[in-house]
Design a protein around this motif. Structure first.
Motif, short mmCIF file in Angstrom:
data_model
loop_
_atom_site.label_atom_id
_atom_site.label_comp_id
_atom_site.label_asym_id
_atom_site.label_seq_id
_atom_site.Cartn_x
_atom_site.Cartn_y
_atom_site.Cartn_z
N ARG A 171 17.60 13.42 46.39
CA ARG A 171 18.83 13.43 45.61
C ARG A 171 18.67 14.32 44.37
O ARG A 171 19.60 15.02 43.96
CB ARG A 171 19.15 11.99 45.20
CG ARG A 171 20.64 11.76 45.12
CD ARG A 171 20.96 10.29 45.23
NE ARG A 171 22.09 9.99 44.36
CZ ARG A 171 22.32 8.79 43.82
NH1 ARG A 171 21.47 7.80 44.05
NH2 ARG A 171 23.37 8.59 43.08
N ASP A 211 19.10 17.78 45.40
CA ASP A 211 20.53 18.05 45.60
C ASP A 211 21.22 18.38 44.29
O ASP A 211 21.97 19.34 44.19
CB ASP A 211 21.24 16.81 46.19
CG ASP A 211 21.09 16.76 47.70
OD1 ASP A 211 20.50 17.70 48.26
OD2 ASP A 211 21.56 15.77 48.31
N TYR A 212 20.97 17.55 43.30
CA TYR A 212 21.72 17.69 42.05
C TYR A 212 21.15 18.73 41.09
O TYR A 212 21.84 19.18 40.19
CB TYR A 212 21.86 16.34 41.34
CG TYR A 212 22.96 15.50 41.95
CD1 TYR A 212 24.29 15.81 41.67
CD2 TYR A 212 22.69 14.45 42.81
CE1 TYR A 212 25.33 15.08 42.24
CE2 TYR A 212 23.71 13.71 43.38
CZ TYR A 212 25.03 14.03 43.09
OH TYR A 212 26.05 13.31 43.64
N TYR A 213 19.89 19.08 41.26
CA TYR A 213 19.28 20.02 40.30
C TYR A 213 18.76 21.28 40.97
O TYR A 213 18.03 22.04 40.36
CB TYR A 213 18.21 19.30 39.47
CG TYR A 213 18.85 18.23 38.63
CD1 TYR A 213 19.44 18.55 37.41
CD2 TYR A 213 18.96 16.92 39.10
CE1 TYR A 213 20.11 17.59 36.67
CE2 TYR A 213 19.62 15.95 38.36
CZ TYR A 213 20.19 16.29 37.14
OH TYR A 213 20.86 15.34 36.41
N ASN A 235 24.31 21.40 37.42
CA ASN A 235 23.69 20.62 36.36
C ASN A 235 22.67 21.39 35.55
O ASN A 235 22.14 20.89 34.57
CB ASN A 235 23.04 19.36 36.96
CG ASN A 235 24.10 18.39 37.45
OD1 ASN A 235 24.98 18.01 36.69
ND2 ASN A 235 24.04 18.04 38.71
N ASP A 283 29.96 18.78 41.11
CA ASP A 283 29.02 17.79 40.58
C ASP A 283 27.58 18.28 40.69
O ASP A 283 26.70 17.75 40.03
CB ASP A 283 29.17 16.46 41.34
CG ASP A 283 30.43 15.72 40.91
OD1 ASP A 283 31.02 16.10 39.87
OD2 ASP A 283 30.83 14.78 41.61
N ARG A 284 27.35 19.27 41.54
CA ARG A 284 25.99 19.77 41.70
C ARG A 284 25.63 20.84 40.68
O ARG A 284 24.51 21.35 40.68
CB ARG A 284 25.77 20.29 43.13
CG ARG A 284 25.81 19.15 44.18
CD ARG A 284 25.53 19.64 45.57
NE ARG A 284 24.24 20.27 45.67
CZ ARG A 284 24.05 21.51 46.13
NH1 ARG A 284 25.07 22.24 46.51
NH2 ARG A 284 22.84 22.01 46.19
N TYR A 330 26.00 13.60 36.37
CA TYR A 330 24.63 13.28 35.97
C TYR A 330 24.22 14.22 34.84
O TYR A 330 24.86 15.24 34.63
CB TYR A 330 23.73 13.41 37.20
CG TYR A 330 24.06 12.36 38.23
CD1 TYR A 330 23.84 11.01 37.95
CD2 TYR A 330 24.66 12.69 39.44
CE1 TYR A 330 24.19 10.02 38.85
CE2 TYR A 330 25.01 11.70 40.36
CZ TYR A 330 24.77 10.37 40.06
OH TYR A 330 25.12 9.39 40.94
#
Ligand SMILES: [Zn+2]
Ligand SMILES: [Zn+2]
Length: 1019
Positions: free
Chosen positions: A746, A749-751, A831, A828-829, A856
């Motif tokens: 995860r 995915d996000y960073y 970041n 949202d990804r 996030y």
């Protein structure tokens, strides 16, 4: 949000930040092949000679300081006795020329006692012996430095600057620089600096402990220490103050059933909060503790009055819910959000309901004072701006339908950018599709609730033709429809498989859903229009578009539907409304070659005027764009009222409240009301409070001895390497990053996407080129998003970002983006971002930074160009800048009283009158269109004193008082005089009516700026 992942994400962001800094400084290397000076760009100090040479020769490209330290104000009077600690490392080469390797020394530390007597003079030098000894003890007889203490007694308190200077001689083949430099001084108590006072300074903590010299500075336990970067955090807001007890439910579902008791509870809590936190006791207590001046107290009391006024406005909205029609529209609006929010959100934030309540009376009541007020959403408080508009829009759409408006625009929403964000458009489509679903369920009369995407010729076509000209689409090209896909998915069922078709029988470019389960019939086109002419024909309930399209009111007769009634309706199948007849459209129908007759309108003319006009991001309407738009705003009101309609309520949003009332007055000649008002302190209002969760980490870096571009490439490399290392050894690096390895996927995915942002196109393109020629890792997939990226490419990139490929190697790793993505691109990804240089406008900085950390925590690295004065200044007080950015936004200075602007707008005012008012009247009496000078002359002769008529009309459009004899009035009178002599001169070389107007009609409100690059190729 008590989310385990959140805390892990915070740790991960810190780890990424550490990796970037450590790589930039060289912390993690002890030996290397190439010269350290070619690689490391943080924490190093050049020699004095080198710094001087660079300053003399390169000026703007890079700075290579030879000193770092800080400036502060000691609390105690001299004499002063401090202990200075200096630390650094150096690099030394070994081996022969071909097999030369560089080795890093261990940390070299020198303690230097500094003593300054009562007669503090200007500059003192210390530590030559101590520092030289620290080096020679390590076998280094090359490097050496000293501590400089500079004292400035010109200010109220003495100002002390302590720096360490690299005084090593330059020796060829060696590296003379200091690396990983740190300087600290135990200064004891200091007197903080107070940043310049701003009007509402009672709200803010304006203290700054110390200023860094070529670096950041930390102050802890009486010790000042240099930092290689300056950082600041912003915390995630929450929307309910727990000290008030539990919040009333603002769930769509609950509000769609019985909203009044819930809204009443919300407003009771608001009132209670205001009485407590804005009450005299609370203010007095703070005044004592924080030492407010008398004027600060007075200011705070004044502001508390405004807070009470806000309560009153909201209460007025609640009272309106006693009206059955208003109540029903409010409930239906909430029901629509049950549908459109599905899976994403299910309730309002209090400020969204508050905004709607405060604006409600103006939305409902024509001709009221509240109607002419510009309700402005101040959105610095947090996300949810678009949904706030949508609440008002969907409410207004239902209120319109329920009160008998069956057709025409309810709202015209304008966005200041050249390219309207597809995601924002999709959110509009989602909400309106949901509203349409509710309309059908309730069997409410009228046209389907629909949306128009009105950006024509800048992404979508003006019209579709069989023999297309520029700005037109080719009806015979089977590949044409797919180029204009605007929706990302079906707004009714969320299915991504949309089919774009061109229906020749109705002459419509259609978005069609292919999902047989969809609540919208697959055989019918979705109620969504992207071609200008279709928007004129169908007058969708809501039109979203770019700001500059307002210029079309002076060019296009069919724009009449945007402020008044069309002229009729065509009897052809789905041909829609008709306008002034033209040679190619004898009955005024816009379907090419239409042979059908026209019929009357389905509702009274006055009902066609839209109820709402929406302006997104008011603060961007500055300078000439704002001045020109101001004339078009009041021109629109003039056209509406002259055609017998009520003026619309204007809703707007702004990133700043600085000077906003003046801006609203200049733009619209109306009063402005902002919502929500800021609370009594910067982190607290009833509507929004900071939590302990980090939302964004801001890191300011000033590259030393290297260019911005170089540093940008290195950061990309560090981030790509870090994420790849993490993927390769998740367990080991999870330990290092202090995260739970279960979250590894995860976190990737996000960073795993890095955004490189440049406010100048040149920087974006440069960064992309550099990544291409020297990829930071293999493979590196780079996408570019700028204003000239083709719509279909933007779409493809957004899709890939939202639904990333399974394999990391296949994903997009880096996005190079310009201002195009700073508005409404919500991924949202996103970041992790690097910003190349400070954007020129603070508002752009705020907007852009808001693209990351949406869900996030985000990491924003700003590369300051220290040779640019503004960048250097912001770097010095970066933490303050981040914390108070929204009030540091430059006040927007626009004037509607500009002779030069009137010169540009006057032709459009005249032509709008012709197209919107004179021609419909003339045609209704059985005359020909007013397209030729000959016909216009006939019309003018038919009017009693046309010169006066047109002068009064233009004065009304410009909102000037004819009695005032102001320069604007004189200029207008002269303009109409000149116009009349053109009209009265039969020999005037005019082919079209517009040729009679002195000057050229503006094609875009941006005519004064550089023209929009039209996309060259759409693949
Ligand atoms: Zn569907
Ligand atoms: Zn027709």
């Amino acid at each position: 949000m008590t989310d385990q992942f959140y805390a892990n994400a915070e740790s991960f962001v810190s780890w990424l930040e550490r990796r970037v800094i450590e790589d930039a400084r060289g912390d993690r290397e002890d030996e290397r092949q190439s010269k350290p000076g070619d690689r490391f760009w943080l924490g190093r100090l050049a020699t004095e000679a080198e710094a001087r040479r660079i300053a003399a020769t390169e000026r703007v490209m890079r700075l290579d300081p030879c000193a770092v330290g800080f400036t502060f104000q000691p609390q105690a009077k001299p004499p002063w006795r401090w202990l200075v600690t200096f630390q650094c490392k150096t690099w030394r080469a070994q081996g022969s020329k071909d097999e030369k390797r560089w080795y890093k020394s261990k940390a070299i530390t020198a303690h230097v006692k500094v003593e300054i007597g009562a007669d503090a003079s200007v500059t003192h030098r210390f530590g030559e012996d101590e520092i030289r000894k620290a080096f020679t003890d390590n076998g280094d007889d090359h490097h050496f430095g000293l501590i400089e203490v500079e004292i400035n007694c010109d200010t109220e308190r003495p100002l002390v600057t302590v720096t360490v200077v690299n005084q090593s001689p330059e020796i060829s083949g060696r590296d003379d620089a200091f690396y990983e430099v740190s300087l600290s001084v135990d200064v004891g108590s200091i007197q903080p600096f107070i940043l310049d006072s701003l009007p509402d300074s009672f709200r803010y903590d304006r203290r700054v402990d110390a200023y860094g010299v070529n670096c950041g500075v930390d102050y802890l336990d009486g010790t000042l220490t240099t930092a290689d970067f300056v950082c600041a955090d912003r915390y995630r807001p929450c929307y309910w103050d727990e000290t008030l007890g539990s919040p009333p439910s603002l769930r769509f579902d609950d509000l769609s059933r019985d909203p009044k008791p819930l809204v009443a509870r919300l407003l009771d809590a608001l009132e209670q909060w205001v009485e407590r936190d804005w009450g005299r006791d609370a203010l007095d207590a703070r005044a004592t503790i924080e030492g407010w001046s008398e004027s600060m107290v007075a200011e705070a009391i004044l502001e508390s009055g405004k807070a009470r006024d806000e309560v009153r406005r909201c209460r007025d909205g609640l009272k309106l819910l006693d009206t059955p029609l208003v109540l029903r529209a409010f409930k239906l609006m909430n029901r629509a959000f049950v549908y459109s929010g599905q899976g994403k959100y299910d309730s309002w934030r209090p400020f969204q309901i508050g905004f709607l309540l405060a604006a409600l009376s103006g939305i409902v009541h024509e001709g009221s004072a509240a109607r002419s007020e510009v309700s402005t959403l101040w959105f610095a408080t947090g996300g949810g701006k678009t949904e706030t508009y949508l609440a008002a829009i969907v409410f207004a759409a239902f209120y319109d339908r329920l009160s008998g408006k069956t057709s025409g625009l309810t709202a015209w929403s304008r966005f200041p950018l050249r390219m309207l964000s597809l995601q924002q458009t999709q959110r509009f489509a989602d909400a309106l599709a949901a509203a349409e679903r509710v309309r059908r369920e309730e069997a409410i009369d009228g046209d389907p609730i629909s949306l128009g995407y009105f950006v024509g010729n800048n992404g979508t076509p003006n019209r579709v033709r069989q023999d297309p000209k520029s700005g037109e689409a080719d009806a015979d090209d089977p590949a044409m429809p797919a180029r204009y896909q605007v929706l990302l998915y079906c707004p009714f069922c969320r299915d991504e498989k949309l089919r774009l078709t061109f229906d020749e029988s109705t002459w419509c470019l259609c978005h069609q859903c292919t999902n047989s389960q969809c609540s919208w019939p697959t055989s019918e086109a979705l109620p969504f229009y992207v071609v200008d002419e279709e928007i004129y024909r169908f007058l969708p309930t809501v039109v979203v578009g770019t700001l500059d399209k307002a210029a079309s009111i002076a060019i296009q007769a069919a724009m009449r539907g945007f402020y008044a009634a069309p002229l009729g309706k065509c009897t052809g199948p789905s041909h829609g409304f008709t306008y002034a007849s033209r040679s190619a459209a004898p009955n005024g129908c816009l379907v090419p070659g239409c042979q059908f007759s026209k019929t009357g309108l389905p509702q009274p003319e006055a009902r066609f005027a839209p109820r709402l006009r929406i302006q997104d991001e008011l603060h961007l309407l500055a300078d000439s764009l704002g001045a020109i738009d101001s004339h078009y705003e009041t021109l629109l009101d003039h056209l509406t009222t002259s055609a017998g309609g009520p003026i619309p309520k204007i809703l707007a949003s702004s990133a700043t409240l600085m000077g906003f009332k003046g801006q609203v007055r200049a733009l619209y000649d109306r009063d402005g009301a902002a919502f929500p008002l800021p609370g009594p302190s910067d982190a607290r209002s009833f509507w929004s409070l900071a939590t302990a969760e980090k939302m964004r980490r801001f890191v300011a870096l000033a590259p030393r001895g290297k260019t911005q571009e170089f540093a940008n490439d290195r950061i990309a490399e560090s981030l790509q390497q870090a994420i790849r290392d993490f993927i390769a050894s998740p367990v080991e690096l999870s330990r290092e990053a202090k995260v739970d390895p279960r979250y590894a996927d995860r976190l990737v995915d996000y960073y795993g996407v890095h955004v490189i942002y440049g406010s100048k196109l040149r920087d974006v393109e440069g960064a992309a080129r550099s990544l291409e020629s020297q990829p930071p890792a293999d493979p590196t997939n780079v996408a570019t998003l700028t204003g000239s990226t083709a719509l279909s490419s933007v779409l493809a990139v957004l899709r890939r970002l939202q639904a990333p490929e399974t394999e990391f190697a296949d994903r997009i790793h880096i996005v190079c983006a310009s201002a195009m993505m700073s508005h409404g691109v919500d991924v949202d990804r996103f970041n992790v971002m690097t910003m190349i240089g400070m954007p020129l406008k603070t508002s752009e900085f705020i907007q852009t930074s808001a693209r990351i950390g949406r869900r996030y925590p985000g990491l924003l690295i700003v590369l300051h160009r220290m040779a640019v004065e503004r960048d250097a200044k912001i770097f010095r007080s970066f933490a303050m800048f981040v914390r108070h950015g929204d009030r540091l936004i430059e006040p927007i200075a626009i004037t509607r009283n500009s002779r030069r602007v009137l010169e540009r707008t006057a032709p459009g005012m005249f032509m709008s009158d012709v197209l919107g008012l004179y021609e419909p009247d003339w045609l209704s009496k059985g005359n020909k269109a007013l397209t030729t000078p000959k016909e216009l002359r006939k019309y003018v002769r038919s009017r009693v004193n046309f010169q006066d008529v047109e002068t009064r009309s233009m004065e009304d459009a410009l909102r000037v008082d004819p009695e005032s004899q102001s320069p604007m009035v004189v200029q207008l009178e002269n303009y109409v005089g000149e116009l009349m002599s053109n009209i009265n001169d039969p020999a005037a070389p005019a082919k079209f009516t517009s040729d009679l107007a002195p000057g050229k009609v503006l094609i875009s409100l941006r005519d004064v700026e550089e023209r929009i690059p039209i996309r060259e190729a759409i693949s």
